[in-house]
Design an enzyme around this catalytic site. Sequence first.
Site, PDB file in Angstrom:
ATOM      1  N   GLU A   1       0.823  -1.212   0.000  1.00 31.85           N
ATOM      2  CA  GLU A   1       0.000   0.000   0.000  1.00 31.85           C
ATOM      3  C   GLU A   1       0.855   1.258   0.000  1.00 31.85           C
ATOM      4  OE1 GLU A   1      -2.839  -0.512  -0.840  1.00 31.85           O
ATOM      5  OE2 GLU A   1      -3.132  -2.586  -0.238  1.00 31.85           O
TER       6      GLU A   1
ATOM      7  N   HIS B   1       1.979   1.946  -3.497  1.00 30.02           N
ATOM      8  CA  HIS B   1       0.936   2.486  -4.379  1.00 30.02           C
ATOM      9  C   HIS B   1       1.027   4.014  -4.476  1.00 30.02           C
ATOM     10  CE1 HIS B   1      -1.511  -0.578  -6.097  1.00 30.02           C
ATOM     11  NE2 HIS B   1      -1.856  -1.133  -4.949  1.00 30.02           N
TER      12      HIS B   1
ATOM     13  N   GLU C   1      -0.514  -2.645  -9.660  1.00 28.29           N
ATOM     14  CA  GLU C   1      -0.461  -3.683  -8.619  1.00 28.29           C
ATOM     15  C   GLU C   1       0.875  -4.422  -8.641  1.00 28.29           C
ATOM     16  OE1 GLU C   1      -2.629  -3.808  -6.315  1.00 28.29           O
ATOM     17  OE2 GLU C   1      -4.011  -2.400  -7.266  1.00 28.29           O
TER      18      GLU C   1
ATOM     19  N   ASP D   1       3.382  -4.737  -5.598  1.00 30.00           N
ATOM     20  CA  ASP D   1       3.840  -6.034  -5.087  1.00 30.00           C
ATOM     21  C   ASP D   1       5.361  -6.077  -4.962  1.00 30.00           C
ATOM     22  OD1 ASP D   1       1.376  -7.197  -4.735  1.00 30.00           O
ATOM     23  OD2 ASP D   1       1.383  -8.304  -6.629  1.00 30.00           O
TER      24      ASP D   1
ATOM     25  N   ARG E   1       1.699 -13.463  -8.803  1.00 30.43           N
ATOM     26  CA  ARG E   1       2.029 -12.443  -7.813  1.00 30.43           C
ATOM     27  C   ARG E   1       3.232 -12.909  -7.009  1.00 30.43           C
ATOM     28  NH1 ARG E   1      -3.124  -9.373  -5.129  1.00 30.43           N
ATOM     29  NH2 ARG E   1      -1.452  -7.912  -4.688  1.00 30.43           N
TER      30      ARG E   1
END
Length: 776
Positions: free
Chosen positions: A613, A616, A672, A676, A744
């Site tokens: 997060e 991001h 994303e 990651d 992922r």
Amino acid sequence: MQIMSVKMTRYKQADFVDEDTSSIGTIQLNETSGSGIQVRYKTRGNSLWKSLSKLEKILLSTCFTLTFCLLLVIFVPRTKDIDSTFLNVQNRDPCLTEPCIHAASSILNSIDRSIDPCDDFYSFSCNQWIAKNPLPDGKSIWGTFGKLEQQNQIVIKNYLEKPDQYFTSEAEKKAKFYYESCMDEDGIVEKLGAEPMKKFIKNFGGWNITDSDYDISSWTLEEHLKIQNRYNMNGFFTWGVAEDDKNSSRNIISIDQGGLNLPTRDHYLNKTGHEKVLKAYLDYMTKVAVLLGANENEAKRQMQEIIDFETEIAQITAPLDERRNDEKLYNAMTLRELQIKAGFIDWVDHFSDAFSIVNRTITNDEPVVVYAPEFFQNLSTLIIMYKKTSEKRTILANYLVWQAVRSLTSCLSKPFREAYKGLRKALVGSEGSEEPWRYCVSDTHNVLGFAIGAMFVRGVFHGESKPAAELMINQIREAFIKNLKTLDWMDKNTSKLAEEKANAITDMIGFPDYILNKTKLDERYFDLKINKTEYFDNNIRVNIYNLKKNLEKLNEPVNKTTWGMTPPTVNAYYAPTKNQIVFPAGILQLPFYDLNYPRSLNFGGMGVVMGHELTHSLDDQGREYDKFGNLKRWWENKSIDDFNNKTKCFIEQYEKYQINGKKLNGKRTLGENIADNGGLKAAYHAFLNSKSDNEADILPLPGLNMTHKQLFFIAFAQVWCTTLTSEAATLQVEKDNHTPPKYRVIGTLSNFDEFSREFNCKLGTNMNPQKKCEVW
């Protein structure tokens, strides 16, 4: 988790609106449980263990560990390469505390030592878990998130089924009453059958598909869309009130493309690849119409016309991978200017009618943000063409009523709910057949999530995780910022501003304080009326309540402490207009986090979520917002060019991965994937820099023969252990902004030198490729 990076998603039957966030994702695609409650009790031991003496505990733990080791020697196949990987563990006795034994047991029950970790670390970490966790009946996806959801549903059910007198809060009583209306133990919903929907359709002036005496001559598009608005129903587009990207201290009307009822535009445009879905969609539409009194053949013909019209909308809809530049998407204008671009309705009249419920005057000078001006220009051309003849106007009317009907069929009797199963089967490979109480728990959480959250927090979340989580966030932030200073591709001024932005990120952990204040919680839901015998009408009232709450924001300053997720949610998110990260109480649980677990597992699980997060804030979209949450060009041009060149590596890397013969979309999943990769790196270095004298953090876990550095990566991988149908996997590739779970893990770790070093992966192996991608 369903809450991803979105612009102006209008949630119906929802207690919160995720206006613009990027989440960790929980791969819950179109399950019947909706967003679901994905939390379980934190492991705290049991009374028998506590009653034992210290010596008895040591003896029992030793026996348990020896048994584990013996089973491993006898039953677990080993290869020479894997044995050599784990020889670097310190020659010390293992940690034999209860949490250490639980952690070791969980890992041992998931890993597959027959797989070389340097070849496929996801399979190495998850194969046994997948083998032992087949899809439950009715599920299309099953993973660690789903298991948490099911266990937590029992917790919530126990609260919702307490006697009325147990509840002192009116908000919590409303949650209980809504749950009871959904459960329908008196059979009221079944007795009513189609009647609530037939009555509802009359409010729209009838429906040509079910009414033989329908007269299109009295129908007008403008009046119909006003009715659609009043019930908070989607039409040809989406709109709502949200923070202004370029001035995040104010709220503004935001308008975006919409109008499609299948998950992606490709479902309409790629008819060969989605023939089964299109057929199932038509069957579903026809069944619903027949249940409402239509002639089957005539209904099928007119429903096909609706699908054909939706296909025309799909043709003018921009794909998601082309909508990742927020600067280009942001188009500020007045309603007067919008009227010139898209004159198919009177926009001032349209919004004036909607905002009349909150006594807000709308004029031609009202500022709006339009995220898809080209879509609206094309939509205007399309609708004006359809308005020319009565036959085409009938299609527009049928389409709009279908939008309303479709959104409420789950609130009707069993035949209506059964009608959806065929479409669900085509989309995700499972018809869905969960127990009614599970559906109703999830539905209640969707509607009154913060009332549910109050129950959850009082019963499960005891608060000791919050200060520990705050410490972990700060440690990860420090590692993230320290890495920023080492980047040679970013100019000094941009690097300084990026550091300031990272330091300015605020965090919210656990739950909003007001939910434990009965007066404030009741005040939130004061305008929402719930009757325990009116499930269909309850949902109508919820729609209107949510609409009013959203419209009220246009008169108010932005509240930057508003939560976009409810406390029981097992997810987390970053909000760029707030420059804020949020971690609900639900995710501060195993397998992500436990205060008594080794730091290696907590940093590998929860720590990577936190790092994800944080990252991001500087992914391909988050980097466009400054530290105040405003969309602003604050990077030097050369750093932007260098950033874009580095992200191309990720796009190319992830597009080499395939699921069911379909290549992943590296552009759509870019944000994303950046999060990651950056999150893993920040969490790992924060873990290395953290200090602890606890046995669990120093001694190896029993039966594993792994270092804590290796366990960090195991914990990260095992969060994503997942079983899913072929259809659900394909839908995820086509729809989700998140890369599928397997990649992922593989995609992220194969870029990370420290992983290869800890597992002795030779350069050129699958998990240690020659070319690696890195931004942060």
